[in-house]
Design an enzyme around this catalytic site. Sequence first.
Site, short mmCIF file in Angstrom:
data_model
loop_
_atom_site.label_atom_id
_atom_site.label_comp_id
_atom_site.label_asym_id
_atom_site.label_seq_id
_atom_site.Cartn_x
_atom_site.Cartn_y
_atom_site.Cartn_z
N SER A 119 0.90 -1.19 -0.05
CA SER A 119 0.05 -0.13 0.04
C SER A 119 0.78 1.13 0.13
O SER A 119 1.78 1.40 -0.90
CB SER A 119 -0.89 -0.03 1.30
N GLU A 216 -1.37 -2.94 -8.20
CA GLU A 216 -2.83 -3.10 -7.42
C GLU A 216 -3.05 -1.85 -6.81
O GLU A 216 -2.24 -0.80 -6.80
CB GLU A 216 -2.65 -4.30 -6.37
N HIS A 281 -4.71 -5.51 -1.90
CA HIS A 281 -5.66 -5.21 -0.85
C HIS A 281 -6.84 -6.37 -0.85
O HIS A 281 -7.95 -6.09 -0.13
CB HIS A 281 -6.01 -3.74 -0.80
#
Length: 311
Positions: A119, A216, A281
Site C-alpha cells: 500500500s 494493484e 488489498h
Amino acid sequence: MSALAPLIRPRRLVPGDRVAVVAPSGPVPEDRLQAGLDILRGWDLDPVVAPHVLDRHPRFGYLAGQDADRARDLTAAWCDPDVAAVLCARGGYGAQRMVDLLDWDAMRAATPKALVGFSDITVLHEAFATRLGVATLHGQMTSAAVFLKDAESQEHLRATLFEPESVLTLGLPTARALVPGRARGITLGGCVSLLAADLSTPHARPSAAGGLLMIEDTGEEPYRLDRILTQLLRAGWLDGVAGIGLGSWQECGPYEEVRDVFLDRLGGLGVPIVEEMGFGHGDTALTVPFGVPAVLDADTATLTLEVPALT
C-alpha cells in the site's frame, strides 16, 4: 534508458530472529498491533516495536505521529545490527512525507535486511531500490486486517521470510491471462497511484524498462485508474516494460469496467498481462518480492522467481 538490474537480496529469517515493527504512514490501532505481534511470536520471532508506532499526529489524524519521528524509527530499525527484518505495521498515508528525512548514508552503510509492507509502503519499495539497491517484499503488514484473519496470507509471508525457495511460483487460482505471452524481467511495483505520485521525485526510477510491473490499488474508480495509467504512459515510464501482473482492485468499481481500462490503457504495450494474481488489498494477499529476476507466463497465469526472495 537502461533496463532494471537485480537488487541485493537480504538474508532469510531463522527462528529466534529479532524483527522491528515500524509505522511509516498511518496510525496503528493498538489491539491490531498486539494481535499481529502474537502471530510473529508464534513464528518464533522476537518482535520489537519502534518507539513511535502508536503515536498520532497532533493535527493530522491520518499520520502515525510526526514525520521526523517516523523517519527516525525506520532509520534506527534498519541500522540496528540486532534486527534481522523491518516490518511495517500498516499503510494509509505518510511515507511520502518522511522518505526524504531518512538517513540514507547511515542506512547505506548498514547490512541489508528484509523490508515488508505494501500500500503506502510502495514509496519505500521504490526508494530502497534506488537509494540502497536492496530487494524488498510487497507483503502483509503486522496490523493489517487481512494479515490478522487470513491464514493463507500469513503462511505465504512466513514461507517467504523463512523458506523462500518453497514459494518461487506465485499465482492464485483466480489468475488468468489478459494479454497472452511470456516475459522475463526484474520485479517492481506496488500501488499504481503511488507509483504515479512518485514520478520526478528524488527517489523515483526514471523508467520501468526491463521490469515485470506488479500493480494493484484500492479505492480508485475506473476514471482515476485511467488517469493514473495515462500519466505513466505520457511520462514514458512504461516504455520498455517487459510484462504486467495485476493484483486486487478493491473498491475500484465493477471489475468489468476496471478490466476495460487495463485493456485500453495497457493492452497497446504489446506485453503479457496477467490479471487477478492475488496480491495487494484483497481477501488473500500473496507476498511479492521486488528487485528479483522472474518470468511472467500468461499461459499458466503465474509469476515464477528465478531466485529465492531472500538468500
